[in-house]
Write a protein that holds these residues in place. Structure first.
Motif, PDB file in Angstrom:
ATOM      1  N   THR A  70      -4.056  32.573 -17.423  1.00 44.83           N
ATOM      2  CA  THR A  70      -3.775  33.987 -17.721  1.00 44.83           C
ATOM      3  C   THR A  70      -3.437  34.700 -16.422  1.00 44.83           C
ATOM      4  O   THR A  70      -4.169  34.581 -15.430  1.00 44.83           O
ATOM      5  N   ILE A  73      -0.028  23.308 -21.247  1.00 48.75           N
ATOM      6  CA  ILE A  73      -0.840  24.372 -20.665  1.00 48.75           C
ATOM      7  C   ILE A  73      -0.206  25.711 -21.046  1.00 48.75           C
ATOM      8  O   ILE A  73       0.953  25.975 -20.724  1.00 48.75           O
ATOM      9  N   GLN A  74      -0.950  26.525 -21.766  1.00 47.20           N
ATOM     10  CA  GLN A  74      -0.438  27.819 -22.210  1.00 47.20           C
ATOM     11  C   GLN A  74      -0.537  28.833 -21.069  1.00 47.20           C
ATOM     12  O   GLN A  74      -1.518  28.857 -20.327  1.00 47.20           O
ATOM     13  N   VAL A  75       0.501  29.655 -20.933  1.00 46.80           N
ATOM     14  CA  VAL A  75       0.506  30.720 -19.926  1.00 46.80           C
ATOM     15  C   VAL A  75       0.546  32.059 -20.647  1.00 46.80           C
ATOM     16  O   VAL A  75       1.445  32.315 -21.446  1.00 46.80           O
ATOM     17  N   ILE A  76      -0.440  32.883 -20.381  1.00 51.48           N
ATOM     18  CA  ILE A  76      -0.535  34.215 -20.996  1.00 51.48           C
ATOM     19  C   ILE A  76      -0.266  35.244 -19.899  1.00 51.48           C
ATOM     20  O   ILE A  76      -0.966  35.300 -18.893  1.00 51.48           O
ATOM     21  N   SER A  88      -5.950  24.371 -22.910  1.00 57.89           N
ATOM     22  CA  SER A  88      -5.915  24.829 -21.520  1.00 57.89           C
ATOM     23  C   SER A  88      -4.999  26.044 -21.398  1.00 57.89           C
ATOM     24  O   SER A  88      -3.890  26.059 -21.938  1.00 57.89           O
ATOM     25  N   GLN A  89      -5.481  27.052 -20.670  1.00 56.97           N
ATOM     26  CA  GLN A  89      -4.738  28.306 -20.546  1.00 56.97           C
ATOM     27  C   GLN A  89      -4.791  28.811 -19.112  1.00 56.97           C
ATOM     28  O   GLN A  89      -5.777  28.618 -18.396  1.00 56.97           O
ATOM     29  N   ASP A 113      -7.896  30.674 -15.011  1.00 58.69           N
ATOM     30  CA  ASP A 113      -7.776  29.477 -15.842  1.00 58.69           C
ATOM     31  C   ASP A 113      -9.117  29.186 -16.503  1.00 58.69           C
ATOM     32  O   ASP A 113     -10.162  29.628 -16.038  1.00 58.69           O
ATOM     33  N   ASN A 114      -9.071  28.464 -17.622  1.00 62.33           N
ATOM     34  CA  ASN A 114     -10.289  28.122 -18.375  1.00 62.33           C
ATOM     35  C   ASN A 114     -10.690  26.666 -18.141  1.00 62.33           C
ATOM     36  O   ASN A 114     -11.146  25.975 -19.048  1.00 62.33           O
TER      37      ASN A 114
END
Length: 606
Positions: free
Chosen positions: A503, A449-452, A500-501, A536-537
């Motif tokens: 932000t 899971i990417q965190v921006i 999955s992200q 989140d997306n």
């Protein structure tokens, strides 16, 4: 094999002899000094000229606290063989020091030992480090053994206990020796629960790194008590090598749950009777019925408030206990890690010096003897020279990583910030993300899971820092759960095309300004405000669910995975404790939680 020091290049020998931390001496076959360097003379407190002719090991042991090496050294000298030992002694300042003494024989042309080259290194710091690590291990052991649960270790195959904490004696009545008997564990589990426990230990342990199982355990006095077993699976190269865990007695919790169930049944029965009475009275006294209905509504509202207050109190106590435990563990880990981290730089310098010295040897003696060449090939010297600096660098990275994690744990717990205090909001978010790193990184069955992080320029904010961190934790955990569940339903190609992200956006709003999000909007207070958005997306939330997100005990998760209190408590922390707003906006592929709190808390008059 030791090379005769007299044949060394003058510059190299001078560099070694001038080192302040290396004691060097040349003795005859009987151990009488023929030459010493300045460092040894300074350590002995006698000039080099006066040391000539003295027994080497008498010089070093003249002020030693305990002398147990004399017989060993005499025996090695008689044999003409090398010797190596550790020597503890008191300096002139009455401080304890430790030397690692290494004596190597020097052979004459006939192969007979004629002299000895002796070097001694001060290893006091290493000994102190070993002592400090042992003290830390004992403190951690006392910390674990003082809590009201039973730590244990067991063999991964036989499931036989290899360690059981002493708390087991008081909690369950058995002596520790009984716990180590074969089949003790399974023979004391209730027959109705044994199949479930076997399934967890034999099946679930191969799929998960940790799990929790509840079952009934037979005590020494013949009673069945409910316990919760928190198990951690230890793997080495993907093979299960050990099971670690804690056994907690939860019998009181089960009894309390049964009592609460009985109270609920009694309350439901009372409400049913009250409704019947209302129906009977409705035909005779309409006004009285209205009054009773109002009283009923007040009673239900009061009951709901009491339940909510009870749940909040339990949750607050859990977070307080967790914060104390986290802060305590972080403190215990911090000291030895700092000691290790502080010694890595000098250790690296020493290794570089030794490698440089080795290179000098190779340059001046490019053709070693066959015996030495065999030893070089046996230990793979080139690989060691290449890999050792990388190994030390990896240790430094690992130690620095532990320091960052400890700092994040201390920042998240914030035990010293129970009252309103000016804090950096970004520090709280970062510490929460650090704690959740294990949930964010890729693992079996779940994608990364990417965190921006889109942080704005924020001033210090007056808030209850620990409670605000709890809000970040609740919202981020819900987002991670939703994304993991969504990824389980998607193909690998879909995950690659649309990973999955999460932000996280922060911004500072000054005065009356409208905050937009999709088709929704809200207006903060006239005072300056801080806005945090967590987006989140994932699959999104339906309108019906979104309208009930902040209701107490409302949850969309399966039984055992959610209490329905996280977002309800988060809402109260933001709205009631901080005079702010917490809103949720969701469409398919986009779910956003918007948090707004004033920069400064409104002072209320008492």
């Amino acid at each position: 094999m030791v090379v005769n020091s007299l044949s060394l290049p003058l510059t190299m020998f001078t560099a070694l002899a001038n080192r302040a931390d290396l004691l060097m001496a040349l003795t005859d076959r009987s151990g009488r000094i023929q030459w010493v360097n300045g460092a040894l003379a300074k350590r002995a407190g006698i000039t080099a000229e006066l040391l000539i002719g003295k027994k080497f090991f008498y010089v070093l042991t003249s002020n030693a606290q305990i002398n147990i090496q004399q017989a060993y050294i005499r025996e090695q000298l008689l044999k003409g063989e090398s010797f190596k030992f550790e020597l503890f002694y008191l300096s002139q300042q009455q401080k304890e020091h430790c030397l690692l003494v290494d004596g190597q024989p020097i052979h004459n042309a006939e192969g007979i030992t004629s002299q000895y080259a002796i070097m001694a290194n001060d290893i006091t710091l290493r000994k102190l480090a070993e002592k400090d690590l042992e003290q830390t291990r004992q403190r951690l052991k006392r910390l674990v053994e003082s809590v009201k649960l039973v730590p244990w270790e067991a063999d991964a195959i036989t499931h036989q206990f290899t360690y059981v904490g002493p708390q087991a004696i008081d909690l369950f009545g058995y002596e520790l020796e009984e716990w180590y008997e074969p089949e003790f564990w399974y023979s004391h589990i209730h027959p109705e629960d044994l199949l479930q426990v076997l399934k967890y230990h034999q099946v679930t342990s191969t799929e998960q790194d940790d799990y929790i199982v509840e079952y009934r355990l037979l005590t020494a006095d013949g009673k069945w008590v409910w316990v919760k077993d928190i198990v951690n699976v230890v793997r080495t190269q993907k093979e299960i090598t050990q099971l670690l865990g804690f056994i907690i007695d939860i019998s009181d919790a089960y009894r309390q749950a049964a009592q609460r169930k009985q109270i609920e049944l009694s309350l439901q029965e009372a409400l049913s009777k009250l409704e019947q009475a209302n129906q009977d009275l409705e035909t005779r006294v309409h006004q009285r019925t209205i009054a009773l209905s109002k009283e009923k509504e007040k009673l239900e509202k009061t009951l709901q408030q009491l339940q909510q207050a009870q749940s909040q109190l339990i949750q607050s106590e859990k977070m307080s206990s967790l914060g104390q435990l986290v802060a305590g563990v972080a403190h215990e880990i911090n000291n030895p890690v700092n000691f290790i981290y502080g010694n890595l730089n000098p250790a690296t310098e020493y290794v570089e010096d030794l490698l440089y010295l080795l290179q000098c040897y190779q340059q001046h003696y490019p053709n070693p003897t066959s015996t030495l060449q065999a030893e070089i090939e046996e230990i793979d010297l080139d690989f060691i020279i290449d890999d050792l600096p990388r190994l030390l660098s990896s240790m430094k990275v690992g130690a620095n990583r532990i320091r960052e994690i400890v700092l994040s744990l201390r920042t998240f717990s914030r035990l010293d910030e129970a009252e309103v205090k000016e804090v950096n909001i970004h520090d709280g978010i970062d510490s929460t993300l650090m704690i959740l790193q294990n949930r964010l990184k890729p693992k079996t069955g779940y994608a990364q899971i990417q965190v921006i992080q889109k942080y704005g320029q924020l001033p210090l904010v007056e808030c209850y820092a620990g409670q605000l961190n709890q809000v970040f934790m609740n919202i981020l955990v819900n987002a991670i759960d939703a994304l993991e569940e969504h990824d389980q339903k998607r193909s690998p190609q879909e995950i690659i095309e649309n990973p999955s992200q999460i932000t996280i956006c922060t911004e500072f709003r000054e005065g009356e300004k409208e905050i937009q999000s999709g088709e929704e909007s809200y207006t903060p207070n006239s005072a300056s405000s801080i806005v945090i958005r967590i987006i989140d997306n994932g699959p999104g939330i339906t309108e019906a669910v979104c309208n009930r997100l902040f209701d107490p005990f409302f949850t969309t998760k399966s039984i055992g995975k959610g209490t329905g209190l996280g977002l309800s408590i988060s809402y109260q922390i933001i709205v009631e404790r901080h005079q702010g707003q917490l809103e949720c906006y969701s469409t398919p592929g986009h779910t956003e939680f918007a948090i707004m709190i004033p920069q400064q808390q409104i002072k209320t008059k008492v």
